[in-house]
Design an enzyme around this catalytic site. Structure first.
Site, mmCIF file in Angstrom:
data_model
loop_
_atom_site.group_PDB
_atom_site.id
_atom_site.type_symbol
_atom_site.label_atom_id
_atom_site.label_comp_id
_atom_site.label_asym_id
_atom_site.label_seq_id
_atom_site.Cartn_x
_atom_site.Cartn_y
_atom_site.Cartn_z
ATOM 1 N N ASN A 197 2.348 -11.936 -24.964
ATOM 2 C CA ASN A 197 3.676 -12.190 -25.517
ATOM 3 C C ASN A 197 4.675 -12.231 -24.352
ATOM 4 O O ASN A 197 4.303 -12.012 -23.192
ATOM 5 C CB ASN A 197 4.042 -11.118 -26.556
ATOM 6 C CG ASN A 197 3.932 -9.723 -25.985
ATOM 7 O OD1 ASN A 197 4.664 -9.387 -25.053
ATOM 8 N ND2 ASN A 197 3.015 -8.909 -26.503
ATOM 9 N N HIS A 198 5.941 -12.514 -24.655
ATOM 10 C CA HIS A 198 6.922 -12.682 -23.582
ATOM 11 C C HIS A 198 7.051 -11.439 -22.707
ATOM 12 O O HIS A 198 7.266 -11.523 -21.498
ATOM 13 C CB HIS A 198 8.276 -13.075 -24.177
ATOM 14 C CG HIS A 198 8.781 -12.131 -25.219
ATOM 15 N ND1 HIS A 198 8.113 -11.914 -26.407
ATOM 16 C CD2 HIS A 198 9.870 -11.332 -25.253
ATOM 17 C CE1 HIS A 198 8.785 -11.027 -27.114
ATOM 18 N NE2 HIS A 198 9.850 -10.649 -26.433
ATOM 19 N N VAL A 199 6.882 -10.250 -23.320
ATOM 20 C CA VAL A 199 7.063 -9.008 -22.561
ATOM 21 C C VAL A 199 5.869 -8.781 -21.627
ATOM 22 O O VAL A 199 6.044 -8.495 -20.429
ATOM 23 C CB VAL A 199 7.249 -7.805 -23.512
ATOM 24 C CG1 VAL A 199 7.404 -6.511 -22.726
ATOM 25 C CG2 VAL A 199 8.465 -8.026 -24.411
ATOM 26 N N ALA A 250 5.931 -11.347 -18.756
ATOM 27 C CA ALA A 250 6.950 -11.037 -17.746
ATOM 28 C C ALA A 250 6.504 -9.857 -16.875
ATOM 29 O O ALA A 250 6.729 -9.848 -15.662
ATOM 30 C CB ALA A 250 8.289 -10.743 -18.415
ATOM 31 N N GLU A 266 13.020 -13.236 -20.780
ATOM 32 C CA GLU A 266 12.459 -11.902 -20.515
ATOM 33 C C GLU A 266 12.164 -11.687 -19.031
ATOM 34 O O GLU A 266 12.160 -10.548 -18.557
ATOM 35 C CB GLU A 266 11.152 -11.760 -21.330
ATOM 36 C CG GLU A 266 10.483 -10.409 -21.255
ATOM 37 C CD GLU A 266 11.263 -9.305 -21.985
ATOM 38 O OE1 GLU A 266 11.906 -9.602 -23.013
ATOM 39 O OE2 GLU A 266 11.201 -8.155 -21.508
#
Ligand code: FMN
Length: 183
Positions: free
Chosen positions: A72-74, A77, A111
């Site tokens: 996911n984006h988190v 990142a 993010e």
């Protein structure tokens, strides 16, 4: 001299995404780290994720909810040192310029803790539009890097012939930009 790191490449839906495997191969001549390719839905209509997967360590599309817990984006990142977007469409630049997050790629731009490097790829008419130039300027104001396309001959998949216009970087130019940021 080789260099390493965890590189995230965002790929959006330009016909030029079909050439991305060439850039990934060129990268391997100097780069000893890991490469994740994050494809938009549109990018996967030009080049299947399975083909990209032959050249990258990992491919993420965000389309399958069963992968969301780990991809996911988190997590993207957190797990990567540099985020570059090649090719960057007018649509992706527009979303990123206004802080929009319509898909996993643009959400990850929001993010990502460090500035993102965008390589815009589009026709001369699109690149010259005030709206596109405004979006590029906004992204620069926010600290991101927009690599201006050089002008030269390129095969235009939309027209089916060679045209003179903005061209994607060459693979060596791409590798040297990544090296400049990761070394
Ligand atoms: C054959 C074809 C080629 C395209 N090439 C480009 C391109 O080079 N650059 C661009 O900005 N959009 C291009 N587009 C339009 C994008 O695919 C479209 O805007 C799409 O919504 C982009 O989605 P994304 O930014 O989420 O990947 C092309 C469309 C088609 C049908």
């Amino acid at each position: 001299m080789t260099f390493g790191g965890n590189l995230l490449i965002g790929a959006s839906g330009s016909g030029a995404v079909a050439f991305l495997p060439m850039f990934l191969s060129a990268l391997r001549t100097e780069f000893s780290g890991s490469v994740t390719v994050l494809m938009t839905h549109s990018a996967t209509t030009f080049l299947p994720a399975s083909t990209m997967g032959l050249f990258a360590d990992r491919v993420v599309t965000g389309g399958d909810p069963t992968t969301w817990a780990r991809s996911n984006h988190v997590t993207l990142a957190e797990e990567h040192d540099l985020f570059v977007v090649l090719p960057a469409t007018a649509n992706t630049l527009a979303a990123a310029a206004i802080g929009g997050a319509p898909n996993l790629l643009t959400t990850t731009v929001l993010e990502f803790p460090t500035p993102v490097v965008f390589f815009p790829v589009m026709s001369a008419q699109m690149w010259a539009k005030p709206s596109v130039q405004r979006n590029a300027a906004l992204l620069r104001e926010d600290g991101h890097e927009i690599v201006n396309p050089a002008v030269g001959p390129r095969y235009d998949v939309a027209l089916g012939r060679f045209v003179t216009g903005p061209t994607p970087p060459t693979p060596p130019q791409f590798v040297s930009k990544v090296a400049e940021r990761l070394r």
